[in-house]
Motif scaffolding. Structure first.
Motif, PDB file in Angstrom:
ATOM      1  N   MET A   1       0.832  -1.198   0.000  1.00  9.81           N
ATOM      2  CA  MET A   1       0.000   0.000   0.000  1.00  9.81           C
ATOM      3  C   MET A   1       0.870   1.253   0.000  1.00  9.81           C
ATOM      4  N   GLU A   2       0.390   2.295  -0.657  1.00 10.04           N
ATOM      5  CA  GLU A   2       1.076   3.588  -0.629  1.00 10.04           C
ATOM      6  C   GLU A   2       0.569   4.399   0.567  1.00 10.04           C
ATOM      7  N   ILE A   3       1.501   4.859   1.388  1.00 16.14           N
ATOM      8  CA  ILE A   3       1.172   5.582   2.622  1.00 16.14           C
ATOM      9  C   ILE A   3       1.786   6.971   2.548  1.00 16.14           C
ATOM     10  N   GLY A   4       0.959   8.002   2.775  1.00 13.91           N
ATOM     11  CA  GLY A   4       1.439   9.370   2.736  1.00 13.91           C
ATOM     12  C   GLY A   4       1.541   9.989   4.116  1.00 13.91           C
ATOM     13  N   VAL A   5       2.580  10.785   4.324  1.00 12.31           N
ATOM     14  CA  VAL A   5       2.791  11.485   5.590  1.00 12.31           C
ATOM     15  C   VAL A   5       3.004  12.973   5.281  1.00 12.31           C
ATOM     16  N   PRO A   6       1.930  13.780   5.296  1.00  8.17           N
ATOM     17  CA  PRO A   6       2.086  15.216   5.029  1.00  8.17           C
ATOM     18  C   PRO A   6       2.686  15.940   6.232  1.00  8.17           C
ATOM     19  N   GLN A  88     -10.102   6.951   0.049  1.00  8.87           N
ATOM     20  CA  GLN A  88      -8.853   7.137   0.777  1.00  8.87           C
ATOM     21  C   GLN A  88      -9.111   6.877   2.256  1.00  8.87           C
ATOM     22  N   ILE A  89      -8.107   6.358   2.960  1.00 14.75           N
ATOM     23  CA  ILE A  89      -8.206   6.177   4.406  1.00 14.75           C
ATOM     24  C   ILE A  89      -7.371   7.263   5.086  1.00 14.75           C
ATOM     25  N   LEU A  90      -8.000   8.016   5.953  1.00 16.19           N
ATOM     26  CA  LEU A  90      -7.315   9.056   6.730  1.00 16.19           C
ATOM     27  C   LEU A  90      -7.317   8.639   8.185  1.00 16.19           C
ATOM     28  N   PHE A  91      -6.127   8.583   8.779  1.00 19.59           N
ATOM     29  CA  PHE A  91      -5.971   8.140  10.163  1.00 19.59           C
ATOM     30  C   PHE A  91      -5.264   9.244  10.932  1.00 19.59           C
ATOM     31  N   TYR A 320      -1.847  -0.263  14.737  1.00 21.61           N
ATOM     32  CA  TYR A 320      -3.068  -0.023  13.959  1.00 21.61           C
ATOM     33  C   TYR A 320      -2.730   0.402  12.527  1.00 21.61           C
ATOM     34  N   VAL A 321      -1.686   1.214  12.368  1.00 21.33           N
ATOM     35  CA  VAL A 321      -1.263   1.640  11.034  1.00 21.33           C
ATOM     36  C   VAL A 321      -0.819   0.430  10.215  1.00 21.33           C
ATOM     37  N   VAL A 322      -0.042  -0.452  10.829  1.00 24.08           N
ATOM     38  CA  VAL A 322       0.419  -1.660  10.137  1.00 24.08           C
ATOM     39  C   VAL A 322      -0.772  -2.512   9.700  1.00 24.08           C
ATOM     40  N   GLN A 323      -1.750  -2.643  10.580  1.00 23.56           N
ATOM     41  CA  GLN A 323      -2.922  -3.442  10.241  1.00 23.56           C
ATOM     42  C   GLN A 323      -3.709  -2.821   9.086  1.00 23.56           C
ATOM     43  N   LEU A 324      -3.876  -1.501   9.115  1.00 27.37           N
ATOM     44  CA  LEU A 324      -4.556  -0.820   8.012  1.00 27.37           C
ATOM     45  C   LEU A 324      -3.781  -0.979   6.705  1.00 27.37           C
ATOM     46  N   ALA A 325      -2.462  -0.866   6.777  1.00 27.76           N
ATOM     47  CA  ALA A 325      -1.637  -0.994   5.575  1.00 27.76           C
ATOM     48  C   ALA A 325      -1.689  -2.413   5.021  1.00 27.76           C
ATOM     49  N   ASN A 326      -1.672  -3.398   5.897  1.00 27.01           N
ATOM     50  CA  ASN A 326      -1.655  -4.793   5.465  1.00 27.01           C
ATOM     51  C   ASN A 326      -3.010  -5.269   4.941  1.00 27.01           C
ATOM     52  N   GLY A 328      -5.996  -3.086   4.580  1.00 29.06           N
ATOM     53  CA  GLY A 328      -6.911  -2.103   4.028  1.00 29.06           C
ATOM     54  C   GLY A 328      -8.182  -2.034   4.852  1.00 29.06           C
ATOM     55  N   MET A 329      -9.327  -1.908   4.185  1.00 31.39           N
ATOM     56  CA  MET A 329     -10.609  -1.786   4.879  1.00 31.39           C
ATOM     57  C   MET A 329     -10.963  -3.047   5.667  1.00 31.39           C
ATOM     58  N   LYS A 330     -10.367  -4.183   5.299  1.00 34.85           N
ATOM     59  CA  LYS A 330     -10.630  -5.420   6.044  1.00 34.85           C
ATOM     60  C   LYS A 330     -10.134  -5.329   7.488  1.00 34.85           C
ATOM     61  N   ALA A 331      -9.229  -4.391   7.744  1.00 37.65           N
ATOM     62  CA  ALA A 331      -8.728  -4.208   9.108  1.00 37.65           C
ATOM     63  C   ALA A 331      -9.855  -3.814  10.053  1.00 37.65           C
ATOM     64  N   LEU A 332     -10.892  -3.164   9.528  1.00 36.23           N
ATOM     65  CA  LEU A 332     -12.012  -2.740  10.365  1.00 36.23           C
ATOM     66  C   LEU A 332     -12.841  -3.936  10.821  1.00 36.23           C
ATOM     67  N   VAL A 333     -12.797  -5.010  10.060  1.00 32.30           N
ATOM     68  CA  VAL A 333     -13.476  -6.242  10.458  1.00 32.30           C
ATOM     69  C   VAL A 333     -12.600  -7.036  11.418  1.00 32.30           C
ATOM     70  N   ALA A 334     -11.317  -7.030  11.143  1.00 35.41           N
ATOM     71  CA  ALA A 334     -10.383  -7.806  11.960  1.00 35.41           C
ATOM     72  C   ALA A 334     -10.165  -7.204  13.338  1.00 35.41           C
ATOM     73  N   ASN A 335     -10.331  -5.899  13.455  1.00 35.27           N
ATOM     74  CA  ASN A 335     -10.020  -5.222  14.714  1.00 35.27           C
ATOM     75  C   ASN A 335     -11.204  -4.348  15.141  1.00 35.27           C
ATOM     76  N   PRO A 336     -12.044  -4.827  16.067  1.00 38.45           N
ATOM     77  CA  PRO A 336     -13.211  -4.054  16.508  1.00 38.45           C
ATOM     78  C   PRO A 336     -12.852  -2.707  17.122  1.00 38.45           C
ATOM     79  N   ALA A 337     -11.708  -2.623  17.790  1.00 40.03           N
ATOM     80  CA  ALA A 337     -11.294  -1.344  18.384  1.00 40.03           C
ATOM     81  C   ALA A 337     -11.062  -0.310  17.305  1.00 40.03           C
ATOM     82  N   LEU A 338     -10.432  -0.732  16.216  1.00 37.48           N
ATOM     83  CA  LEU A 338     -10.181   0.168  15.098  1.00 37.48           C
ATOM     84  C   LEU A 338     -11.490   0.561  14.419  1.00 37.48           C
ATOM     85  N   ALA A 339     -12.404  -0.380  14.309  1.00 38.39           N
ATOM     86  CA  ALA A 339     -13.706  -0.098  13.695  1.00 38.39           C
ATOM     87  C   ALA A 339     -14.455   0.984  14.462  1.00 38.39           C
ATOM     88  N   LYS A 340     -14.306   1.007  15.790  1.00 37.54           N
ATOM     89  CA  LYS A 340     -14.965   2.042  16.590  1.00 37.54           C
ATOM     90  C   LYS A 340     -14.377   3.421  16.321  1.00 37.54           C
TER      91      LYS A 340
END
Length: 363
Positions: A1-6, A88-91, A320-326, A328-340
């Motif tokens: 995944m491409e990750i941006g850091v402004p 896009q995912i903004l964290f 959490y960033v690693v999980q989102l990068a690995n 994507g949106m499936k991380a929200l299913v895999a991690n209920p804390a992140l989904a909240k």
């Protein structure tokens, strides 16, 4: 995944979304990281540090924003709304309850906006990504409060710790959570007279095990608040209601009754704050005088100590960033804390607490 850091654009916000060590971990996971030039300089990280960790340095905000996953510290400002993209995912920290305009823009653009402050571990009401900054902000609240109590800074000239033969200053803390607890640690260490008010009796009992008789612990009601605030040299607002605006606990009329030159610091100003007369300020212009009282309302207090704050934040956000990068949106299913933590998704305002603040934006 491409990750941006402004690079952060908020006034004197020197923190950065990813440290070089976090970039290295993401690179080892097979991701491409694009860091805007000088994004980490305020926190003590050079472009060469990021290059050494495996990042690519890009020259503009747009080049950093134009990625699948964007990692920031503070909410996008109006000048950055044009960079928000569909899917896009903004964290980052968002604090949408105090920012209708940003909420509307996130809904319109279709970004999946995940707020650090609402990522919540189930069963314990823990806010793992808010806690490290709350610790820092709580400690800084007394540090800054003591500074602005100095006469040259507009304060009444009180030394919080006092001296032999002269009474110590009084610190009143509204809220006994993480911020309030850390503020009390520093105030007690300075030798101040400290009171904490909270509505949670169990929390007050816990605080007694920490501080014993060194801190006066009071149940928070209007009578106790009124009596305490009138005598405060430093009043610290430390009230957090998850996803919602903080309730007003101190009215303008009560502020009028404080000692001239006393100081108010409201750590929850980014959620609206709990003092009627306090509004957001900035590191460049941190205080103003109202009703004879010095008001400090900087919403990004930890930005004053970016070397410490960036690393403390990354220690908590990186998994959490690693999980989102690995995933994507499936991380929200895999991690209920992140989904909240999801506040806006698919052009919809989805976080229940923010929905209560802006019911007309719910569709």
């Amino acid at each position: 995944m491409e990750i941006g850091v402004p690079k952060e654009t908020k006034d004197q916000e020197f923190r950065v979304g990813l440290s070089p060590s976090s970039v290295r971990v993401l690179k080892e996971n097979g991701h491409a990281i694009f860091v805007q030039t000088q994004a980490g300089s305020g926190a003590g990280f050079t472009d060469d540090d990021y290059i050494g960790a495996g990042a690519e340095i890009v020259p503009t905000s747009e080049a950093a924003w134009n990625r699948e996953l964007v990692i920031k510290v503070k909410e996008p400002l109006a000048s950055e709304y044009k960079f928000l993209q569909k899917e896009q995912i903004l964290f980052t920290y968002l604090h949408l309850a105090a920012d209708r305009k940003l909420t509307e823009n996130l809904i319109d653009c279709g970004t999946c906006a995940i707020a650090y402050e609402t990522v919540e571990q189930s069963g314990a009401n823990k806010l793992p990504l808010l806690t490290p900054m709350s610790i820092i902000a709580g400690r800084l609240s007394v540090q800054f409060g003591a500074r602005f109590l100095e006469r040259q800074q507009g304060g009444r000239g009180v030394l919080l710790g006092g001296v032999p033969g002269v009474k110590a200053g009084k610190v009143v803390i509204l809220g006994g959570g993480v911020v309030g607890t850390e503020a009390a640690r520093i105030a007690v260490g300075m030798g101040a007279i400290v009171q904490i008010l909270d509505v949670n009796v169990e929390r007050l009992s816990y605080l007694e095990t920490l501080f014993g008789s060194r801190v006066e612990l009071l149940y928070s009601n209007s009578a106790h608040i009124e009596a305490a605030v009138k005598e405060a040299d430093l009043l610290i607002g430390a009230v957090l209601v998850l996803g919602r605006r903080a309730p007003i606990l101190v009215s303008r009329e009560l502020v009028k009754q404080m000692h001239p030159g006393s100081v108010i610091v409201d750590v929850a100003v980014d959620q609206g704050g709990c003092i009627e007369t306090l509004h957001a300020t900035s590191h460049t212009h941190p205080v103003y005088l109202e009703e004879g009282v010095v008001h400090y309302g900087v919403p990004n207090m930890p930005g004053a100590v970016p070397w410490t704050a960036t690393q403390a934040l990354n220690n908590s956000t990186l998994p959490y960033v690693v999980q989102l990068a690995n995933l994507g949106m499936k991380a929200l299913v895999a991690n209920p804390a992140l989904a909240k933590g999801v506040n806006v998704q698919n052009h919809r305002l989805v976080h229940p607490a923010v929905q209560e603040v802006f019911p007309d934006l719910v569709n």
